[in-house]
Each structure stands twice: as structure tokens, then as C-alpha cells.
Design a protein around this motif. Structure first.
Motif, PDB file in Angstrom:
ATOM      1  N   TYR A 262      85.776  38.038  -2.545  1.00 48.31           N
ATOM      2  CA  TYR A 262      84.723  39.056  -2.516  1.00 48.31           C
ATOM      3  C   TYR A 262      83.603  38.698  -1.541  1.00 48.31           C
ATOM      4  N   LEU A 263      83.482  37.418  -1.216  1.00 50.38           N
ATOM      5  CA  LEU A 263      82.435  36.993  -0.287  1.00 50.38           C
ATOM      6  C   LEU A 263      82.697  37.503   1.124  1.00 50.38           C
TER       7      LEU A 263
ATOM      8  N   ASP B  21      77.262  37.836   6.702  1.00 48.41           N
ATOM      9  CA  ASP B  21      77.577  36.891   7.779  1.00 48.41           C
ATOM     10  C   ASP B  21      79.007  37.036   8.293  1.00 48.41           C
ATOM     11  N   LYS B  22      79.851  37.792   7.588  1.00 52.52           N
ATOM     12  CA  LYS B  22      81.269  37.860   7.932  1.00 52.52           C
ATOM     13  C   LYS B  22      81.594  38.932   8.976  1.00 52.52           C
ATOM     14  N   LYS B  23      82.540  38.584   9.857  1.00 52.78           N
ATOM     15  CA  LYS B  23      83.168  39.525  10.778  1.00 52.78           C
ATOM     16  C   LYS B  23      84.603  39.732  10.293  1.00 52.78           C
ATOM     17  N   TYR B  24      85.288  40.774  10.808  1.00 56.03           N
ATOM     18  CA  TYR B  24      86.630  41.071  10.332  1.00 56.03           C
ATOM     19  C   TYR B  24      87.624  41.187  11.477  1.00 56.03           C
ATOM     20  N   PHE B  25      88.812  40.666  11.193  1.00 53.17           N
ATOM     21  CA  PHE B  25      89.962  40.942  12.050  1.00 53.17           C
ATOM     22  C   PHE B  25      90.904  41.814  11.240  1.00 53.17           C
TER      23      PHE B  25
ATOM     24  N   VAL C 163      86.054  30.180  11.674  1.00 53.39           N
ATOM     25  CA  VAL C 163      86.026  29.633  10.310  1.00 53.39           C
ATOM     26  C   VAL C 163      86.200  30.792   9.344  1.00 53.39           C
ATOM     27  N   CYS C 164      87.285  30.752   8.561  1.00 58.66           N
ATOM     28  CA  CYS C 164      87.678  31.892   7.720  1.00 58.66           C
ATOM     29  C   CYS C 164      87.407  31.600   6.254  1.00 58.66           C
ATOM     30  N   SER C 165      87.008  32.628   5.528  1.00 59.80           N
ATOM     31  CA  SER C 165      86.627  32.477   4.124  1.00 59.80           C
ATOM     32  C   SER C 165      87.785  32.845   3.197  1.00 59.80           C
ATOM     33  N   GLY C 166      88.329  31.834   2.508  1.00 62.46           N
ATOM     34  CA  GLY C 166      89.382  32.084   1.532  1.00 62.46           C
ATOM     35  C   GLY C 166      90.713  32.481   2.145  1.00 62.46           C
TER      36      GLY C 166
END
Length: 419
Positions: A100-101, A106-110, A129-132
Motif C-alpha cells: 500500500y505504500l 515519493d513513489k513513481k510507477y512503471f 529502489v523498489c518498494s515491496g
């Protein structure tokens, strides 16, 4: 050659300095273990244990800043439509407790061009640097990861997925990623979990103390009944809590309070007999709402013993009645990182050393012990997955940077200021 790449000479120079830093920490640890009466010139009174590590850290950071040039990428603006799209994916494929973060600012998406799926990431010092875990159906993971790898290769980026579960290990392995254990997550099967028995005796005692003081817990639902006074107190408690921390507010693998856009977050609050707010916990969903992760936990400086424990257990009990399957207190970083096949990996040895000897920076041991006293149903391993298949100082530095928005140097200097 782009601004990220190092010449062979610079690479060798940095690696030598990085190894020197690790050796320095080891030497300092040995020196500081010597009885005081045989330390020359009363060494500990001149420069104590904590400040030696800080000094060493500043040396390493100066080397990182020198060699790992800042990226020159133009960061894409993430639209509200993109975030809504990711939120929809999370309800289907948000298996990881920190999935869910991906909705944090601060996140960007691919996004994949061919399947439903996305990767949430931040670019730092030439590393994505990827989250989860990747946010997609398990059967589409290889496809999504392959597309993301192609994108990163084109942009000349290394890749590091942080805090992944075991769900996609085979897919990462197939694509040539390296792995290292990052820590263990405290998971609770709410159908069977109880605080009775020896394992959670300390939690039970703490809650009993809170009950005797007349402390109560309730759920605040801002989307149903917004209360400005409650939200003012939440921010007051948060600011008070942040004022005693040794660093600023961490991010990336920790979320925010987000009272302006609560979405699917749940807010559980403790008040005393006079209805003064003592603390709160913000939970975020995973596994399509079948699980909830205690993301933000904050209390007043003078909050009595048992406040946070009562919030946590009361929230778990409420969720249990709703049919929620899993509760999570999150990962204890670096806990039991050197196991089985990792026993011969030098990176695991370094992480284990940090866990045991550089505890003053983050409190790894105390965090692990705090989660342990709840008596989790299981401790699930969490990993870092990186490509190319070598865990470098550059990747480590990038992870530290994205987790500390105020800057690594500021974090270390703060340690001295708060002595």
C-alpha cells in the motif's frame, strides 16, 4: 559514459575505502570492548562509542557523495489517474504488507504495456529502489519484471527491490537477480492469535495496566465523520513523537498519516479518562483487505506503559470480528539475516555486524525485541533482490538515501546533537 558510471580506478578506490570502513568498525568494536582501566589516555572519555561510529559513517558518506554523482533524470510527474490505477491493482495484487505504500507521494510507477501490473520505485544515485513485491498477478511477474529490467537497462539504472516476500522468489531467480535476507516480519493469524499464555505475558501485563488507568481505544473514521479537533490532536502527538527521535521522519518503506487523503487507512486512537489523546496507530491494508499492517505508530512522550500495546491488540481484536485474517507489525530489519545458504556471504556478515554493533543509529535489536514480545504467530523472512547479481556499496547507499529524506549526513549529525 553517463554521470553514474565510475571508472575502473574509482571503483577500486571506493571498494577499498568501503572495506576500510567495515574494518574500521570492527577495530572500533574491539577497542571499545577493552576494559576501561587499560584503555590508553581514557580513550572512551575523549570520544565515546557512539561518536566513533558517527565519525566513521560521515567518512563513508563523504566518499559516497564524491563518487556517486547525483542523477540527472527528469522525474516524471505522477498523475492522480496513475495513483488511482495503482490503488486498483493493490486491491487485486497487493500481497505484500507494504504494498500500500506504493501510494505514498515519493513513489513513481512503471506500468506494463501488456498486462495489469506496476512497479513502485524511487531513483537514487543511479539505482531504481523498489518498494515491496511487484504489483501484479503471480503468473505475470516474469513479464512485468522483464519489461522493468529493459526500462532500467535503457536508463542505465541498477535495480533493488526492498523487503520482498517469498512469493516471487522463483521469478526473481529466473531473471538473474541476487538476494540477501533483509529481516523478518512479525505476522499474526488473527483467527487463532491470543495474548494468553507465557509468550505474550508482557503484553497482557501492559494492557492490564492501561485498563486500570481507564485508557480506552476507538477507531477514528475520517471519511465517515471528519473531526478537526481529533486530527489536530493526532498531528500534535505525531510532532511530539518526532521531536524525540534521533532522525527526521523516515519514508519509502514507512508510510504517512495522510489525514488529507485517508483512502483505505484505518486510525486507532487511545485516550485517557479525561479523553486526552495518548497515542495512535495507522493501519494499511494488504491482500485485498484480508490483512492489515501497523504502519505508523506514535505516542506522547509521557504516555503510560500499555498504551501502544492496548491500541494494537484492541485493533487486532476488532479486525478479527470483521473476518480479517492477518495482522502485521512489520519487519524487524537485519533480524537473523545470516542463515543457511547465506552463512558464507560477506554481505550477510556485514549486516549481522551492523545489527549487533551499530544499534544506536536505529535500534534494530530493541525493535526486534518489541515485536517479539507480542508473540507473533510466525516470523516471515523478507529479502532484498538486486540486479545485476552483486550487492554493491552503491545499492546500500541508495537504500539509506531513500529512507532518510533529510539526508544521510544530517541523520548522522543529528546523533551528535541529541547526545
Amino acid at each position: 559514459m553517463n554521470s553514474y558510471n565510475l571508472t575502473s580506478k574509482l571503483k577500486r578506490t571506493f571498494i577499498k575505502n568501503f572495506i576500510f570502513f567495515i574494518v574500521l568498525l570492527g577495530i572500533l568494536n574491539i577497542i571499545l570492548g577493552i576494559p576501561k582501566n587499560i584503555k590508553m589516555l581514557h580513550f572512551q572519555s575523549i570520544l565515546n562509542h557512539k561518536n566513533l561510529y558517527i565519525l566513521s559513517g560521515l567518512i563513508l558518506i563523504s566518499l559516497c557523495n564524491k563518487y556517486y554523482k547525483k542523477n540527472t533524470f527528469t522525474q516524471e510527474i505522477v498523475s492522480s489517474e496513475d495513483r488511482a490505477k495503482v490503488r486498483g491493482y493493490l486491491k487485486k495484487y497487493g500481497y505484500n504488507s507494504i504494498s500500500y505504500l506504493a501510494l505514498e507521494k515519493d513513489k513513481k510507477y512503471f506500468f506494463s504495456e501488456n498486462i495489469e501490473g506496476a512497479v513502485a520505485y524511487v531513483i537514487s544515485s543511479g539505482v531504481a529502489v523498489c518498494s515491496g513485491d511487484p504489483i501484479c498477478n503471480e503468473n505475470d511477474a516474469v513479464h512485468l519484471l522483464s519489461e522493468f529490467m529493459s526500462y532500467c537497462k535503457e536508463k542505465e539504472l541498477r535495480i533493488c527491490f526492498c523487503q520482498i516476500s517469498g512469493r516471487f522468489i522463483n521469478e526473481f531467480t529466473k531473471l538473474g537477480f541476487g538476494f540477501i535476507k533483509y529481516g523478518e516480519e512479525a505476522m499474526f493469524d488473527l483467527e487463532t492469535y491470543t495474548t494468553s499464555g507465557k509468550k505474550a505475558a508482557k503484553i497482557r501485563q501492559a494492557i492490564n495496566k492501561a485498563n486500570r488507568l481507564g485508557i480506552e481505544v476507538f477507531e477514528y473514521k475520517p471519511l465517515e465523520n471528519k473531526d478537526i479537533n481529533i486530527e489536530k490532536e493526532i498531528l500534535e502527538v505525531s510532532n511530539e513523537w518526532l521531536s524525540i527521535k534521533k532522525s527526521g521522519e523516515l519514508s519509502f518503506m514507512l508510510g504517512s498519516i495522510s489525514l488529507d487523503k485517508p483512502m483505505d487507512r484505518r486510525y486507532f486512537i487511545a485516550v485517557d479518562s479525561d479523553k486526552k489523546m495518548l497515542g495512535f496507530v495507522v493501519f494499511v491494508p494488504f491482500s485485498g483487505g484480508k490483512g492489515y499492517y501497523a504502519d505508523v505508530t506514535r505516542r506522547r512522550i509521557d504516555a503510560p506503559i500499555g498504551v501502544m500495546e492496548k491500541i494494537m491488540i484492541d485493533a487486532f481484536n476488532e479486525m478479527k470480528t470483521e473476518g480479517v485474517k492477518w495482522g502485521s507489525l512489520g519487519v524487524a530489519p537485519l533480524a537473523n539475516v545470516r542463515e543457511n545458504e547465506q552463512k558464507r556471504q560477506i554481505t550477510s556478515l556485514i549486516l549481522e555486524f551492523i545489527y549487533k554493533n551499530v544499534n544506536s543509529f536505529y535500534g534494530f535489536k530493541s525493535l526486534h525485541q518489541y515485536k517479539k514480545k507480542y508473540g507473533p504467530t510466525t516470523w516471515e523472512p523478507r529479502f532484498l533482490a538486486y540486479h545485476p547479481k552483486v550487492f554493491t556499496p552503491k545499492i546500500a547507499y541508495s537504500i539509506i538515501k531513500v529512507k532518510n529524506p533529510g539526508g544521510v549526513k544530517d541523520f548522522l549529525i543529528n546523533q551528535i546533537k541529541r547526545k
